[in-house]
Design an enzyme around this catalytic site. Structure first.
Site, PDB file in Angstrom:
ATOM      1  N   GLY A 308      22.714   4.631   3.272  1.00  0.00           N
ATOM      2  CA  GLY A 308      22.034   5.761   2.656  1.00  0.00           C
ATOM      3  C   GLY A 308      21.074   6.392   3.649  1.00  0.00           C
ATOM      4  O   GLY A 308      21.317   6.393   4.852  1.00  0.00           O
ATOM      5  N   GLU A 309      19.983   6.965   3.131  1.00  0.00           N
ATOM      6  CA  GLU A 309      18.953   7.603   3.959  1.00  0.00           C
ATOM      7  C   GLU A 309      19.442   8.854   4.665  1.00  0.00           C
ATOM      8  O   GLU A 309      18.713   9.430   5.472  1.00  0.00           O
ATOM      9  CB  GLU A 309      18.402   6.644   5.037  1.00  0.00           C
ATOM     10  CG  GLU A 309      17.814   5.364   4.556  1.00  0.00           C
ATOM     11  CD  GLU A 309      17.300   4.489   5.702  1.00  0.00           C
ATOM     12  OE1 GLU A 309      17.376   4.920   6.871  1.00  0.00           O
ATOM     13  OE2 GLU A 309      16.834   3.373   5.423  1.00  0.00           O
ATOM     14  N   GLY A 310      20.673   9.259   4.443  1.00  0.00           N
ATOM     15  CA  GLY A 310      21.232  10.349   5.226  1.00  0.00           C
ATOM     16  C   GLY A 310      21.719   9.894   6.590  1.00  0.00           C
ATOM     17  O   GLY A 310      22.033  10.730   7.449  1.00  0.00           O
TER      18      GLY A 310
END
Length: 343
Positions: A308-310
């Site tokens: 996640g987190e980009g």
């Protein structure tokens, strides 16, 4: 469809925007192709790198696309469904990770630094998690609409490439619920281990998805209603960001499993709403590969990531930069004094 007498429907403005979305600039694409055939390489030799430059040109509306301000935007939210034991981590981790982002200590910080990308992180009322979707709608209609609008406003600032990311303990569960409604099958088909649930946790997760969908099943024909009942604030905000980027002619790189839940809601409203988006990577989480097939997106990267987190979309920025550098800075046959095949 049974009508919910308590629900409001303040989504008309977003439906209107979907009906007014700008189209790709084919003139810009043709300009890119005209230069490409002059570069010192066989036609098509750079494969998808050539397609990436055409995509940039098409959605920036520029015959000479640019990448001066690539930006990663991360939305963070908490979820009431965590009470069902769907995550090994408590909701407090969401806020702690935001502090880590601010201090420059997360993986996405390092990836952004290497790729020369800006990073913006938006907190969405972490102290007020959405309601537990196994017991009630996640959001009220006006709350959901306001969050979509917030996501639209959050990307203002002139980015020429937007990469979307998220942070939120429990958000793979709500994403799985959205996919289960949109694409059918069994709850188990869509859940993954998220931040690392064990086998029992995985069963609780699938059970939570199943119970949530059963509770709300009479009200899920409208994708906006699906979003507000089973989604989260970060998913609503990302849907708004994707829509705003389209209106501003900003190309978008989608991250993984949760980001694509926001994209899937828009896709259900209008498949063309994602034409300005590329999938930065395919996540190892859940059924992300299957989701990308449903969205018609071939990922740029496949690295077995599920952070996640980009992070996956941020990594793909480097690939986009490389594609554009080749297009802009390679010599032409004439400038390099190289014989072309037609010479």
């Amino acid at each position: 469809m049974q009508k919910d007498p308590s629900a409001e429907h303040p989504f008309d403005a977003f439906r209107a925007l979907l009906a007014q979305m700008p189209s790709a600039s084919m003139e810009s694409v043709e300009a890119v192709r005209a230069r490409d055939i002059k570069l010192t390489k066989p036609p098509g030799a750079l494969g998808r790198l050539e397609e990436i430059v055409e995509w940039l040109a098409a959605w920036q509306g520029r015959p000479e696309p640019k990448l001066d301000r690539p930006t990663v935007v991360v939305f963070a939210a908490n979820h009431g469904v965590v009470a069902q034991g769907v995550s090994p981590y408590p909701p407090s981790v969401t806020a702690q990770m935001l502090t880590n982002f601010s201090a420059g200590g997360a993986a996405v910080n390092q990836i952004c630094a290497v790729n020369g990308a800006g990073l913006k992180v938006f907190e969405l009322a972490l102290n007020m998690p959405t309601k537990d979707i196994t017991e009630a709608p996640a959001m009220e209609s006006r709350e959901c609409a306001a969050t979509i609008a917030y996501g639209m406003e959050a990307i203002a600032g002139g980015a020429d490439l937007l990469a979307l990311g998220e942070m939120g303990i429990g958000n793979t569960t709500v994403a799985a619920a959205i996919y289960h409604v949109l694409y059918g099958g069994e709850a188990e088909d869509w859940v993954g281990r998220g931040t690392g649930v064990d086998d029992e946790g995985l069963k609780r997760k699938a059970d939570a998805v199943r119970r949530a969908v059963a509770l709300h099943k009479d009200f899920l024909d409208d994708p906006f209603e699906l979003l507000r009942r089973l989604g989260g604030r970060e998913i609503a905000a990302m849907a708004g960001a994707i829509l705003a980027a389209r209106m501003e002619r900003t190309p978008v790189l989608l991250d993984g499993y949760v980001v694509c839940a926001a994209a899937a809601v828009l896709h259900a409203l209008d498949p063309a709403s994602l034409d300005h988006c590329l999938a930065g990577h395919v996540s190892a989480e859940g059924a992300h590969a299957k989701v990308l097939e449903k969205l018609g997106k071939k990922p740029l990267l496949d690295l077995g990531m599920r952070l996640g987190e980009g992070s996956g979309a941020a990594l793909a920025i480097g690939l986009v930069k490389a594609a554009l550098a080749c297009h802009q800075d390679m010599a032409t046959f004439d400038s390099a004094g190289v014989d072309n095949k037609d010479a």
